[in-house]
Design a protein around this motif. Structure first.
Motif, PDB file in Angstrom:
ATOM      1  N   SER A 160     -40.980  -6.655  24.118  1.00 33.18           N
ATOM      2  CA  SER A 160     -39.840  -6.227  23.574  1.00 33.18           C
ATOM      3  C   SER A 160     -39.243  -5.407  24.827  1.00 33.18           C
ATOM      4  O   SER A 160     -38.241  -4.708  24.609  1.00 33.18           O
ATOM      5  CB  SER A 160     -40.249  -5.154  22.516  1.00 33.18           C
ATOM      6  OG  SER A 160     -41.109  -4.178  23.066  1.00 33.18           O
ATOM      7  N   GLN A 161     -39.905  -5.614  26.108  1.00 32.70           N
ATOM      8  CA  GLN A 161     -39.404  -4.837  27.145  1.00 32.70           C
ATOM      9  C   GLN A 161     -38.704  -5.754  28.238  1.00 32.70           C
ATOM     10  O   GLN A 161     -39.456  -6.571  28.819  1.00 32.70           O
ATOM     11  CB  GLN A 161     -40.382  -3.780  27.905  1.00 32.70           C
ATOM     12  CG  GLN A 161     -39.728  -2.888  28.888  1.00 32.70           C
ATOM     13  CD  GLN A 161     -40.944  -2.062  29.309  1.00 32.70           C
ATOM     14  OE1 GLN A 161     -42.262  -2.179  28.912  1.00 32.70           O
ATOM     15  NE2 GLN A 161     -40.582  -1.288  30.225  1.00 32.70           N
ATOM     16  N   GLU A 162     -37.413  -5.885  28.370  1.00 34.72           N
ATOM     17  CA  GLU A 162     -36.903  -6.601  29.184  1.00 34.72           C
ATOM     18  C   GLU A 162     -36.906  -6.197  30.742  1.00 34.72           C
ATOM     19  O   GLU A 162     -37.123  -7.137  31.494  1.00 34.72           O
ATOM     20  CB  GLU A 162     -35.217  -6.779  29.073  1.00 34.72           C
ATOM     21  CG  GLU A 162     -35.314  -7.577  27.630  1.00 34.72           C
ATOM     22  CD  GLU A 162     -35.530  -8.953  27.590  1.00 34.72           C
ATOM     23  OE1 GLU A 162     -35.409  -9.665  28.651  1.00 34.72           O
ATOM     24  OE2 GLU A 162     -36.429  -9.484  26.619  1.00 34.72           O
ATOM     25  N   THR A 163     -37.164  -5.021  31.077  1.00 35.16           N
ATOM     26  CA  THR A 163     -36.999  -4.388  32.264  1.00 35.16           C
ATOM     27  C   THR A 163     -37.912  -3.384  32.511  1.00 35.16           C
ATOM     28  O   THR A 163     -38.208  -2.676  31.463  1.00 35.16           O
ATOM     29  CB  THR A 163     -35.432  -4.229  33.085  1.00 35.16           C
ATOM     30  OG1 THR A 163     -35.105  -2.936  32.257  1.00 35.16           O
ATOM     31  CG2 THR A 163     -34.750  -5.167  32.948  1.00 35.16           C
ATOM     32  N   ASP A 164     -38.365  -3.109  33.740  1.00 41.94           N
ATOM     33  CA  ASP A 164     -39.029  -1.718  34.025  1.00 41.94           C
ATOM     34  C   ASP A 164     -38.549  -1.311  35.496  1.00 41.94           C
ATOM     35  O   ASP A 164     -38.130  -2.316  36.412  1.00 41.94           O
ATOM     36  CB  ASP A 164     -40.573  -1.989  34.181  1.00 41.94           C
ATOM     37  CG  ASP A 164     -41.193  -0.568  34.200  1.00 41.94           C
ATOM     38  OD1 ASP A 164     -40.608   0.367  34.229  1.00 41.94           O
ATOM     39  OD2 ASP A 164     -42.577  -0.644  34.206  1.00 41.94           O
ATOM     40  N   THR A 165     -38.555  -0.270  35.912  1.00 35.70           N
ATOM     41  CA  THR A 165     -38.165   0.153  37.229  1.00 35.70           C
ATOM     42  C   THR A 165     -39.086   1.116  38.008  1.00 35.70           C
ATOM     43  O   THR A 165     -39.673   1.960  37.317  1.00 35.70           O
ATOM     44  CB  THR A 165     -36.730   1.185  37.090  1.00 35.70           C
ATOM     45  OG1 THR A 165     -35.494   0.468  36.354  1.00 35.70           O
ATOM     46  CG2 THR A 165     -36.141   1.249  38.361  1.00 35.70           C
ATOM     47  N   LEU A 166     -39.256   0.792  39.324  1.00 34.59           N
ATOM     48  CA  LEU A 166     -40.354   1.628  39.942  1.00 34.59           C
ATOM     49  C   LEU A 166     -39.411   1.984  41.091  1.00 34.59           C
ATOM     50  O   LEU A 166     -38.468   1.438  41.943  1.00 34.59           O
ATOM     51  CB  LEU A 166     -41.246   0.604  40.721  1.00 34.59           C
ATOM     52  CG  LEU A 166     -42.221   0.046  39.613  1.00 34.59           C
ATOM     53  CD1 LEU A 166     -43.300  -1.047  40.548  1.00 34.59           C
ATOM     54  CD2 LEU A 166     -42.925   0.946  38.900  1.00 34.59           C
ATOM     55  N   TRP A 167     -39.552   3.299  41.436  1.00 26.71           N
ATOM     56  CA  TRP A 167     -38.824   4.152  42.420  1.00 26.71           C
ATOM     57  C   TRP A 167     -39.579   4.273  43.584  1.00 26.71           C
ATOM     58  O   TRP A 167     -40.892   4.825  43.640  1.00 26.71           O
ATOM     59  CB  TRP A 167     -38.060   5.434  41.943  1.00 26.71           C
ATOM     60  CG  TRP A 167     -37.321   4.978  40.755  1.00 26.71           C
ATOM     61  CD1 TRP A 167     -37.508   5.305  39.418  1.00 26.71           C
ATOM     62  CD2 TRP A 167     -35.747   5.034  40.782  1.00 26.71           C
ATOM     63  NE1 TRP A 167     -36.478   4.842  38.728  1.00 26.71           N
ATOM     64  CE2 TRP A 167     -35.102   4.826  39.526  1.00 26.71           C
ATOM     65  CE3 TRP A 167     -35.109   4.936  41.869  1.00 26.71           C
ATOM     66  CZ2 TRP A 167     -34.174   4.600  39.301  1.00 26.71           C
ATOM     67  CZ3 TRP A 167     -33.477   5.028  41.809  1.00 26.71           C
ATOM     68  CH2 TRP A 167     -33.085   4.537  40.353  1.00 26.71           C
ATOM     69  N   TYR A 168     -38.921   4.021  44.804  1.00 26.67           N
ATOM     70  CA  TYR A 168     -39.494   4.113  46.091  1.00 26.67           C
ATOM     71  C   TYR A 168     -38.656   5.151  47.029  1.00 26.67           C
ATOM     72  O   TYR A 168     -37.459   5.271  46.835  1.00 26.67           O
ATOM     73  CB  TYR A 168     -39.618   2.939  46.988  1.00 26.67           C
ATOM     74  CG  TYR A 168     -40.696   1.904  46.188  1.00 26.67           C
ATOM     75  CD1 TYR A 168     -41.894   1.886  46.504  1.00 26.67           C
ATOM     76  CD2 TYR A 168     -40.288   1.308  45.045  1.00 26.67           C
ATOM     77  CE1 TYR A 168     -42.721   0.909  46.179  1.00 26.67           C
ATOM     78  CE2 TYR A 168     -41.146   0.313  44.654  1.00 26.67           C
ATOM     79  CZ  TYR A 168     -42.362   0.299  45.102  1.00 26.67           C
ATOM     80  OH  TYR A 168     -43.180  -0.458  44.328  1.00 26.67           O
ATOM     81  N   LYS A 169     -39.384   6.301  47.681  1.00 25.85           N
ATOM     82  CA  LYS A 169     -38.779   7.278  48.429  1.00 25.85           C
ATOM     83  C   LYS A 169     -38.642   6.777  49.875  1.00 25.85           C
ATOM     84  O   LYS A 169     -39.525   6.298  50.263  1.00 25.85           O
ATOM     85  CB  LYS A 169     -39.455   8.388  48.308  1.00 25.85           C
ATOM     86  CG  LYS A 169     -38.924   9.663  49.042  1.00 25.85           C
ATOM     87  CD  LYS A 169     -39.609  10.949  48.701  1.00 25.85           C
ATOM     88  CE  LYS A 169     -38.852  12.212  49.582  1.00 25.85           C
ATOM     89  NZ  LYS A 169     -39.644  13.450  49.262  1.00 25.85           N
ATOM     90  N   ILE A 170     -37.331   6.992  50.350  1.00 22.26           N
ATOM     91  CA  ILE A 170     -37.244   6.546  51.741  1.00 22.26           C
ATOM     92  C   ILE A 170     -36.881   7.897  52.531  1.00 22.26           C
ATOM     93  O   ILE A 170     -36.038   8.598  51.880  1.00 22.26           O
ATOM     94  CB  ILE A 170     -36.249   5.591  52.041  1.00 22.26           C
ATOM     95  CG1 ILE A 170     -36.597   4.153  51.305  1.00 22.26           C
ATOM     96  CG2 ILE A 170     -35.631   5.298  53.318  1.00 22.26           C
ATOM     97  CD1 ILE A 170     -35.616   3.012  51.377  1.00 22.26           C
TER      98      ILE A 170
END
Length: 185
Positions: A59-69
């Protein structure tokens, strides 16, 4: 004698009040690198949940992982752009590139490609900024072959692409790694 002591004291006080020489500008290089807060391989993990992996259920089309620069060097009054790209290195180049049983992620199929126009807004460093967060947007592949398993693991290695405006300051910290799993249910 009192006059001499007063004159010495006055001279000391005068010397203490002189303006100190402080450099007015930073002369070092400007650049960026991934935030790094772990032991082991230098590939950046998602921030702030450095142990997070992506999960894509039916049921989940996307997921987002965040990276710090981190942005290092002189303060800039203008915005600067940079880019990310998928690394072409392998486990032969570095032990941190071992993917185990995970499949190498495919741009546009398993994640939004780094050169996709939707990603451009995230690759801008605003003026007077010391760090930014950039996403890796994971996609559910409707055509994935699960075989006899309930899930399939993916791995994505990526890196900062230097340019004329933005250099890589520390060559150990220019790569990132995303691990994620797509579930059949």
């Amino acid at each position: 004698m009192k006059k001499i002591l007063m004159m010495i004291w006055g001279a000391c006080l005068w010397g203490a009040c002189e303006k100190a020489e402080v450099p007015s500008t930073y002369n070092g290089p400007d650049g960026i690198h991934f935030y790094y807060d772990q032991a082991g391989p230098f590939d950046a993990d998602p921030y702030p949940n450095s142990d997070k992996t992506g999960y894509l259920s039916l049921s989940q089309e996307t997921d987002t992982l965040w990276y710090k620069i981190d942005v290092m060097g002189n303060v800039s009054g203008k915005e600067r752009k940079f880019a990310l790209k998928q690394s072409v290195l392998s486990s032969m180049d570095s032990s941190s590139y071992y993917t185990g049983i995970a499949t190498v992620a495919v741009p546009g199929v398993n994640y939004v490609a780094f050169d996709d126009p939707r990603m451009e807004e995230y690759y801008v460093i605003p003026p007077h900024t010391s760090s930014i967060l950039v996403p890796v947007i994971l996609l559910r592949d409707p055509d994935v072959d699960f075989g006899s398993s309930w899930s399939k693991a993916f791995c994505l290695h990526f890196e900062i692409v230097p340019n004329d405006e933005v250099k890589i300051l520390d060559s150990r910290f220019y790569r990132g790694k995303a691990k994620f799993t797509q579930w059949s249910w």
